[in-house]
Design a protein around this motif. Sequence first.
Motif, PDB file in Angstrom:
ATOM      1  N   UNK A 180      23.919 -14.779 -55.745  1.00 14.45           N
ATOM      2  CA  UNK A 180      24.118 -13.685 -54.800  1.00 14.45           C
ATOM      3  C   UNK A 180      22.896 -12.789 -54.692  1.00 14.45           C
ATOM      4  N   UNK A 181      21.809 -13.136 -55.345  1.00 16.43           N
ATOM      5  CA  UNK A 181      20.566 -12.379 -55.221  1.00 16.43           C
ATOM      6  C   UNK A 181      19.387 -13.268 -55.602  1.00 16.43           C
ATOM      7  N   UNK A 182      18.256 -12.934 -55.019  1.00 18.67           N
ATOM      8  CA  UNK A 182      17.007 -13.638 -55.336  1.00 18.67           C
ATOM      9  C   UNK A 182      15.875 -12.650 -55.219  1.00 18.67           C
ATOM     10  N   UNK A 183      14.956 -12.691 -56.140  1.00 17.64           N
ATOM     11  CA  UNK A 183      13.761 -11.873 -55.965  1.00 17.64           C
ATOM     12  C   UNK A 183      12.522 -12.641 -56.404  1.00 17.64           C
ATOM     13  N   UNK A 184      11.477 -12.456 -55.593  1.00 19.58           N
ATOM     14  CA  UNK A 184      10.208 -13.115 -55.846  1.00 19.58           C
ATOM     15  C   UNK A 184       9.193 -12.111 -56.356  1.00 19.58           C
ATOM     16  N   UNK A 185       8.585 -12.418 -57.494  1.00 16.04           N
ATOM     17  CA  UNK A 185       7.636 -11.523 -58.146  1.00 16.04           C
ATOM     18  C   UNK A 185       6.225 -12.095 -57.984  1.00 16.04           C
ATOM     19  N   UNK A 224      20.138 -24.940 -49.480  1.00 21.21           N
ATOM     20  CA  UNK A 224      21.449 -24.554 -48.956  1.00 21.21           C
ATOM     21  C   UNK A 224      22.121 -23.503 -49.834  1.00 21.21           C
ATOM     22  N   UNK A 225      21.802 -23.505 -51.142  1.00 18.02           N
ATOM     23  CA  UNK A 225      22.368 -22.478 -52.023  1.00 18.02           C
ATOM     24  C   UNK A 225      21.894 -21.080 -51.616  1.00 18.02           C
ATOM     25  N   UNK A 226      20.733 -21.017 -50.981  1.00 14.31           N
ATOM     26  CA  UNK A 226      20.194 -19.726 -50.571  1.00 14.31           C
ATOM     27  C   UNK A 226      20.966 -19.108 -49.408  1.00 14.31           C
ATOM     28  N   UNK A 227      21.716 -19.930 -48.683  1.00 12.87           N
ATOM     29  CA  UNK A 227      22.416 -19.407 -47.505  1.00 12.87           C
ATOM     30  C   UNK A 227      23.527 -18.432 -47.887  1.00 12.87           C
ATOM     31  N   UNK A 228      23.995 -18.492 -49.119  1.00  9.99           N
ATOM     32  CA  UNK A 228      25.051 -17.582 -49.552  1.00  9.99           C
ATOM     33  C   UNK A 228      24.504 -16.229 -49.994  1.00  9.99           C
ATOM     34  N   UNK A 229      23.195 -16.094 -50.088  1.00  5.46           N
ATOM     35  CA  UNK A 229      22.581 -14.838 -50.504  1.00  5.46           C
ATOM     36  C   UNK A 229      22.289 -14.006 -49.257  1.00  5.46           C
ATOM     37  N   UNK A 275      20.543 -11.404 -46.796  1.00  5.76           N
ATOM     38  CA  UNK A 275      19.121 -11.117 -46.635  1.00  5.76           C
ATOM     39  C   UNK A 275      18.715  -9.821 -47.339  1.00  5.76           C
ATOM     40  N   UNK A 276      19.642  -8.882 -47.453  1.00  7.18           N
ATOM     41  CA  UNK A 276      19.350  -7.655 -48.194  1.00  7.18           C
ATOM     42  C   UNK A 276      19.077  -7.927 -49.664  1.00  7.18           C
ATOM     43  N   UNK A 277      19.617  -9.026 -50.175  1.00 10.53           N
ATOM     44  CA  UNK A 277      19.481  -9.359 -51.587  1.00 10.53           C
ATOM     45  C   UNK A 277      18.376 -10.368 -51.863  1.00 10.53           C
ATOM     46  N   UNK A 278      17.568 -10.660 -50.845  1.00  6.51           N
ATOM     47  CA  UNK A 278      16.354 -11.456 -51.047  1.00  6.51           C
ATOM     48  C   UNK A 278      15.186 -10.482 -51.008  1.00  6.51           C
ATOM     49  N   UNK A 310      15.789  -8.793 -45.125  1.00  2.94           N
ATOM     50  CA  UNK A 310      16.585  -8.234 -44.033  1.00  2.94           C
ATOM     51  C   UNK A 310      15.716  -7.453 -43.057  1.00  2.94           C
ATOM     52  N   UNK A 311      14.730  -6.702 -43.577  1.00  4.28           N
ATOM     53  CA  UNK A 311      13.866  -5.883 -42.732  1.00  4.28           C
ATOM     54  C   UNK A 311      12.426  -5.986 -43.215  1.00  4.28           C
TER      55      UNK A 311
END
Length: 403
Positions: free
Chosen positions: A111-116, A294-299, A301-304, A352-353
């Motif tokens: 439900x979340x992803x972040x790239x560092x 496809x697993x990313x589709x459930x996240x 956009x605010x949580x990427x 998301x933005x």
Amino acid sequence: MPQKATPRHRAEVPRRQRRLRAALIAVVSLALVVGIGVTLVYRKLDGNLSVIDADALIGGDRPDEASVKATHKPLNVLLIGSDSRLGSDIGGDSSGLADTVILLHLSGDRDRAYGVSIPRDLMVERPACTNADSGVEIPASNGLEQFNAAFAYGGPACTMKTVEHMTDVRIHHFVEVNFNGFRDMVDALGGVPICVPEEVNDTYGKIHLRAGSYEADGRQALDYVRTRTAISDNGDVGRMRRQQAFLAAMTNKAVSLGTLVNPVKLYNFLDAATKSIRLDDGLDSPAKLGGLAKQLTDIGLDNVQFLSVPFDWWPEDRNRLILTEDADELWDLLREDEPLSRRLSTDVITAAEPPTKQQPPSGSGEDDPGAGASTTGPEPGAGASTPAQQEREERARENGLCA
């Protein structure tokens, strides 16, 4: 004697059987054609892949897995953008370095992803490595050296090992994309929106970009994320920030178009990607890549989210960087599969933005009720920028982003 008429329903039985038989043959034939087509498509994509056994190159002394209960295993994927120019008309020198390194964390519940982003000029201790191409053993660094030297010495596996040594976070996979692959992926999406604050004319790198907000094709997008000093005051730091903004916009475009769940669009995207990438044998098939996508589709956009590892200028050389104590907090959160803290979230870019379109000018921002969306300047009598707006605009100028 007149012949006895055959009952109507008896004559219809053979015809009905013939129709059913024809329909069955059509269905079986269609299934065979589709099956053969899928097999050929799979083989084509599979043949594009370049795979290495990263685990064997890294060795057995690795960080532990995250001990969390979730639907999936938390995943840490190292995204590497190499500066290879083989087979391209891109200007500048190809030095065999990693221009971009992003540690992408996917939470176990997806439900979340972040790239560092990890700066290429970060000073780190590099462990001993094995070169992926030659098999030659590379001794550990004698003290600190630039982070991107790990890729130059030992390729993606050495980069993975260096990140693990620095963070004590288990890296599960890597995906290395070169210039051609990046360009083709953008074109497969039909372009990605960017905002260029001022015209760029870099004759050395053959980079020419017009100012303004527009959909960038593959070549324009590559130039946008590659240029270092033309539109940013802080060199690679600004370029790293633009790369985060672009990846956020690219994620937004892929999800908005339904690329990750549409078989035709996903095929076009994977076909473009797999021609110019290297990855570990844990992602050694189109099915595995597509399943992960496809697993990313459930996240949402605010949580990427995208951010930079906390760093400061190295006192011994202002052209180099070092980690700050806040980086330890970030590594702990990654290790335990926890969300970003409020402090680490203050300067993230979300899918998301993404800041790739021109924002309202000073005096018409979010602190100004009834603000319009004009990009030509404040209306007469408009209020002055708030300190927060001024700080945001200054950071944007330093990084080569539109304020």
